[in-house]
Design a protein around this motif. Sequence first.
Motif, PDB file in Angstrom:
ATOM      1  N   SER A   7      -1.278  -5.996  -8.126  1.00 21.60           N
ATOM      2  CA  SER A   7      -1.567  -4.637  -8.563  1.00 21.60           C
ATOM      3  C   SER A   7      -0.757  -3.648  -7.747  1.00 21.60           C
ATOM      4  N   PRO A   8      -0.305  -2.536  -8.361  1.00 25.39           N
ATOM      5  CA  PRO A   8      -0.405  -2.286  -9.802  1.00 25.39           C
ATOM      6  C   PRO A   8       0.633  -3.102 -10.573  1.00 25.39           C
ATOM      7  N   ARG A   9       0.606  -3.067 -11.868  1.00 23.74           N
ATOM      8  CA  ARG A   9       1.619  -3.742 -12.686  1.00 23.74           C
ATOM      9  C   ARG A   9       2.879  -2.900 -12.823  1.00 23.74           C
ATOM     10  N   HIS A  10       2.675  -1.604 -12.853  1.00 20.72           N
ATOM     11  CA  HIS A  10       3.805  -0.688 -12.937  1.00 20.72           C
ATOM     12  C   HIS A  10       3.552   0.489 -12.007  1.00 20.72           C
ATOM     13  N   THR A  20       2.351   0.818  -1.454  1.00 19.40           N
ATOM     14  CA  THR A  20       1.769  -0.480  -1.109  1.00 19.40           C
ATOM     15  C   THR A  20       1.458  -1.260  -2.371  1.00 19.40           C
ATOM     16  N   LEU A  21       1.957  -2.486  -2.397  1.00 23.69           N
ATOM     17  CA  LEU A  21       1.670  -3.410  -3.493  1.00 23.69           C
ATOM     18  C   LEU A  21       0.708  -4.469  -2.976  1.00 23.69           C
ATOM     19  N   SER A  65       7.339  -3.912   5.049  1.00 23.10           N
ATOM     20  CA  SER A  65       6.422  -4.527   5.992  1.00 23.10           C
ATOM     21  C   SER A  65       5.293  -5.180   5.207  1.00 23.10           C
ATOM     22  N   VAL A  66       4.605  -6.115   5.834  1.00 24.90           N
ATOM     23  CA  VAL A  66       3.527  -6.821   5.159  1.00 24.90           C
ATOM     24  C   VAL A  66       2.334  -6.935   6.095  1.00 24.90           C
ATOM     25  N   SER A  67       1.201  -7.214   5.483  1.00 25.88           N
ATOM     26  CA  SER A  67      -0.001  -7.498   6.271  1.00 25.88           C
ATOM     27  C   SER A  67      -0.874  -8.481   5.521  1.00 25.88           C
ATOM     28  N   ARG A  68      -1.533  -9.314   6.296  1.00 22.70           N
ATOM     29  CA  ARG A  68      -2.472 -10.274   5.721  1.00 22.70           C
ATOM     30  C   ARG A  68      -3.683 -10.359   6.645  1.00 22.70           C
ATOM     31  N   SER A  69      -4.696  -9.601   6.290  1.00 21.91           N
ATOM     32  CA  SER A  69      -5.905  -9.550   7.116  1.00 21.91           C
ATOM     33  C   SER A  69      -6.969 -10.525   6.619  1.00 21.91           C
ATOM     34  N   LYS A  70      -6.798 -10.984   5.384  1.00 21.76           N
ATOM     35  CA  LYS A  70      -7.697 -11.980   4.807  1.00 21.76           C
ATOM     36  C   LYS A  70      -6.871 -13.029   4.100  1.00 21.76           C
ATOM     37  N   THR A  71      -7.382 -14.240   3.996  1.00 20.32           N
ATOM     38  CA  THR A  71      -6.647 -15.310   3.324  1.00 20.32           C
ATOM     39  C   THR A  71      -6.223 -14.905   1.929  1.00 20.32           C
ATOM     40  N   GLU A  72      -7.078 -14.187   1.231  1.00 16.74           N
ATOM     41  CA  GLU A  72      -6.824 -13.922  -0.179  1.00 16.74           C
ATOM     42  C   GLU A  72      -5.919 -12.739  -0.473  1.00 16.74           C
ATOM     43  N   ASP A  73      -5.643 -11.893   0.519  1.00 12.66           N
ATOM     44  CA  ASP A  73      -4.877 -10.678   0.248  1.00 12.66           C
ATOM     45  C   ASP A  73      -3.596 -10.603   1.076  1.00 12.66           C
ATOM     46  N   PHE A  74      -2.512 -10.237   0.408  1.00 12.96           N
ATOM     47  CA  PHE A  74      -1.208 -10.084   1.063  1.00 12.96           C
ATOM     48  C   PHE A  74      -0.616  -8.779   0.553  1.00 12.96           C
ATOM     49  N   LEU A  75      -0.431  -7.825   1.448  1.00 15.46           N
ATOM     50  CA  LEU A  75       0.038  -6.502   1.071  1.00 15.46           C
ATOM     51  C   LEU A  75       1.496  -6.317   1.443  1.00 15.46           C
ATOM     52  N   LEU A  76       2.234  -5.701   0.549  1.00 13.06           N
ATOM     53  CA  LEU A  76       3.635  -5.352   0.798  1.00 13.06           C
ATOM     54  C   LEU A  76       3.738  -3.835   0.822  1.00 13.06           C
ATOM     55  N   THR A  77       4.296  -3.289   1.900  1.00 19.12           N
ATOM     56  CA  THR A  77       4.425  -1.846   2.029  1.00 19.12           C
ATOM     57  C   THR A  77       5.873  -1.439   2.159  1.00 19.12           C
ATOM     58  N   LEU A  78       6.238  -0.466   1.351  1.00 16.87           N
ATOM     59  CA  LEU A  78       7.523   0.204   1.493  1.00 16.87           C
ATOM     60  C   LEU A  78       7.206   1.488   2.248  1.00 16.87           C
ATOM     61  N   GLU A  79       7.638   1.571   3.496  1.00 17.52           N
ATOM     62  CA  GLU A  79       7.225   2.696   4.343  1.00 17.52           C
ATOM     63  C   GLU A  79       7.746   4.025   3.810  1.00 17.52           C
TER      64      GLU A  79
END
Lengths: 113, 110
Positions: A7-10, A20-21, A65-79
């Motif tokens: 999310s999001p798709r677009h 952040t994706l 940059s990325v973050s993974r605070s839980k097994t199920e979630d992986f966030l990608l951030t364009l600063e």
Amino acid sequence: DAGITQSPRHKVTETGTPVTLRCHQTENHRYMYWYRQDPGHGLRLIHYSYGVKDTDKGEVSDGYSVSRSKTEDFLLTLESATSSQTSVYFCAIGWARGESGYTFGSGTRLTVV
Amino acid sequence: SQQGEEDPQALSIQEGENATMNCSYKTSINNLQWYRQNSGRGLVHLILIRSNEREKHSGRLRVTLDTSKKSSSLLITASRAADTASYFCATAHYGQNFVFGPGTRLSVLP
């Protein structure tokens, strides 16, 4: 795709804004990946994770940059988004690095104007 | 570079014909995979073949691997319009991430 959602798709965003994706999985896979797909380049690895709080860079990590605070979630951030980051972004999950097939999400089409 | 290169870049065939796509790579690998991507969708895993394997089958798909030539081929038999998609190979050294090639665009004409 079953077990992995992006999310999001677009998204359309302006140059210089943070974005952040999100990638969410329900499969409990250890490995999670962020790729970008551009014409003529195939898929290029941005960052990947091999566990909670364990991440590493891929071949095109600058500006991300990325973050993974839980097994199920992986966030990608364009600063600070740039037009060169206009792309389709895919998240993938896998059991083992380089040893098993990946399951891909449906992608996020990001346009930076 | 470890990256595989698919050949041809684009392929058009008639329904019912066989489609063959090739992937060549430069350095030794541990595993090679093939994926399909329909327009606007994510990649779907088709087959993984290990360096000690020479051939694998899955339905109408056949993948071969020739490590001496550093190449792999994907054969789709009796193609259908629904096989229209891009096909990617991905290669990996032991313990490393897969690296994807730029893909082959397959068009199956009715």
